[in-house]
Write an enzyme that holds these catalytic residues in place. Structure first.
Site, PDB file in Angstrom:
ATOM      1  N   TYR A 207      42.311  -5.874  38.617  1.00  0.00           N
ATOM      2  CA  TYR A 207      43.673  -5.989  38.062  1.00  0.00           C
ATOM      3  C   TYR A 207      44.700  -5.310  38.968  1.00  0.00           C
ATOM      4  O   TYR A 207      45.905  -5.420  38.746  1.00  0.00           O
ATOM      5  CB  TYR A 207      43.736  -5.353  36.661  1.00  0.00           C
TER       6      TYR A 207
ATOM      7  N   SER B 139      42.842   4.514  38.142  1.00  0.00           N
ATOM      8  CA  SER B 139      42.391   4.124  36.807  1.00  0.00           C
ATOM      9  C   SER B 139      43.452   3.596  35.837  1.00  0.00           C
ATOM     10  O   SER B 139      44.470   4.229  35.597  1.00  0.00           O
ATOM     11  CB  SER B 139      41.697   5.329  36.162  1.00  0.00           C
ATOM     12  N   PHE B 140      43.161   2.454  35.280  1.00  0.00           N
ATOM     13  CA  PHE B 140      43.970   1.846  34.211  1.00  0.00           C
ATOM     14  C   PHE B 140      43.835   2.668  32.926  1.00  0.00           C
ATOM     15  O   PHE B 140      44.813   2.892  32.216  1.00  0.00           O
ATOM     16  CB  PHE B 140      43.450   0.414  33.982  1.00  0.00           C
ATOM     17  N   SER B 141      42.622   3.103  32.630  1.00  0.00           N
ATOM     18  CA  SER B 141      42.310   3.681  31.310  1.00  0.00           C
ATOM     19  C   SER B 141      43.132   4.928  30.980  1.00  0.00           C
ATOM     20  O   SER B 141      43.640   5.064  29.872  1.00  0.00           O
ATOM     21  CB  SER B 141      40.814   4.019  31.221  1.00  0.00           C
TER      22      SER B 141
ATOM     23  N   ASP C 261      32.790  -4.597  27.860  1.00  0.00           N
ATOM     24  CA  ASP C 261      33.233  -5.470  28.960  1.00  0.00           C
ATOM     25  C   ASP C 261      33.057  -6.935  28.584  1.00  0.00           C
ATOM     26  O   ASP C 261      33.936  -7.760  28.807  1.00  0.00           O
ATOM     27  CB  ASP C 261      32.398  -5.213  30.224  1.00  0.00           C
TER      28      ASP C 261
ATOM     29  N   GLY D 284      42.037  -9.323  35.816  1.00  0.00           N
ATOM     30  CA  GLY D 284      41.258  -8.591  34.817  1.00  0.00           C
ATOM     31  C   GLY D 284      42.055  -7.732  33.850  1.00  0.00           C
ATOM     32  O   GLY D 284      41.456  -6.984  33.070  1.00  0.00           O
TER      33      GLY D 284
ATOM     34  N   LYS E 201      27.780   2.085  35.567  1.00  0.00           N
ATOM     35  CA  LYS E 201      27.542   1.347  34.319  1.00  0.00           C
ATOM     36  C   LYS E 201      26.043   1.185  34.003  1.00  0.00           C
ATOM     37  O   LYS E 201      25.669   1.054  32.844  1.00  0.00           O
ATOM     38  CB  LYS E 201      28.209  -0.027  34.371  1.00  0.00           C
TER      39      LYS E 201
ATOM     40  N   ALA F   9      29.113  -4.793  36.320  1.00  0.00           N
ATOM     41  CA  ALA F   9      30.180  -5.606  35.715  1.00  0.00           C
ATOM     42  C   ALA F   9      29.734  -7.046  35.529  1.00  0.00           C
ATOM     43  O   ALA F   9      30.114  -7.704  34.554  1.00  0.00           O
ATOM     44  CB  ALA F   9      31.432  -5.552  36.591  1.00  0.00           C
TER      45      ALA F   9
ATOM     46  N   GLY G 145      26.331  -6.511  40.297  1.00  0.00           N
ATOM     47  CA  GLY G 145      26.373  -5.132  39.784  1.00  0.00           C
ATOM     48  C   GLY G 145      26.541  -5.095  38.270  1.00  0.00           C
ATOM     49  O   GLY G 145      26.458  -6.116  37.581  1.00  0.00           O
TER      50      GLY G 145
END
Length: 249
Positions: free
Chosen positions: A211, A19-21, A107, A232, A70, A134, A132
């Site tokens: 990303y 995870s980036f977050s 997003d 991304g 999502k 995204a 999907g």
């Protein structure tokens, strides 16, 4: 001595160690000296476990949502923003003062803001690989930009081309190709969407929502044909800052 106010944020998803977050917000809280603020991963195997997270964790103020939840998280929320409702996918949840859960989509905002600088007058139509959650934010952003789009799916349907239908003529018609699937994400970095890369030209944009790695096989192959490429990462940063704004308003 004043007690430090605790505020907890997190990412809801499956297999999200990469995870980036978490890294992004942890660093942000340190930089901004926000004591008592934490960000953690809520890695669950089924969306039903979301209810247990809500029940068993105090001080939750906001969440990001990633693949594959999502869309499936939506029935668990009390309210949706107008845009999240239109898009049909949520990637940001705000815990209101009254204890309600409201879903937003940031997003589309992140994607739109990161794509805009690349656009030239001939970029009129886009292919979106994948259907999907995204892909829905991407489609909404393209609508706002006045760019027509078509989805590409494993099975051709009324609403989507099949991968096997993408020809040189399709590439002539569509100048932006967007990968909204997880194909090519670390650790499966040798994978790539099955499209005829030889038809990319310098008039094309190849955009990958992935990303990690920074340059996927999808981007590498498109770049070899002269296409402009974009991963991304900027989209993620823009959407994260938008989520932060929502949590704090």
């Amino acid at each position: 001595m004043t007690e430090i106010a605790r505020k907890r944020f997190g990412l809801l998803g499956r297999n999200i160690n990469y995870s980036f977050s978490r890294g992004y917000f942890t660093e942000k809280f340190e930089k901004e000296k926000r004591e008592g603020y934490t960000y953690e991963n809520f890695d669950i195997q089924a969306i039903e476990s979301f209810l247990e997270i809500i029940k068993n964790n105090d001080h939750l103020s906001g969440m990001n949502v990633t693949i594959p939840y999502k869309e499936s998280v939506m029935p668990f929320l009390d309210k949706l923003s107008k845009k999240a409702s239109k898009i049909g996918a949520v990637n940001t949840i705000k815990f209101t003062k009254k204890g309600k859960l409201k879903g937003y989509n940031t997003d589309y905002y992140g994607f739109k803001k990161s794509l805009e600088p690349l656009l030239e007058p001939h970029h009129k139509k886009a292919l979106i690989l994948g259907t999907g959650g995204a892909s829905k934010g991407v489609a909404f952003a393209l609508e706002e930009l006045g760019i027509a789009y078509t989805f590409v799916s494993r099975q051709a349907s009324e609403n989507a081309l099949g991968y096997n239908q993408i020809t040189d003529l399709v590439f002539d018609e569509y100048q932006i190709i967007i990968n909204s699937t997880p194909v090519g994400t670390s650790p499966n970095t040798e994978a790539y969407p099955e499209i005829p890369y030889e038809f990319f030209t310098k008039k094309h944009i190849a955009y990958d929502l992935i990303y990690n790695p920074a340059e996927t096989q999808f981007l590498k192959r498109a770049k070899n044909q002269g296409a402009k490429t974009k991963n991304g990462l900027d989209m993620l940063i823009f959407q994260a800052e938008k989520a932060w704004e929502i949590w704090n308003k």
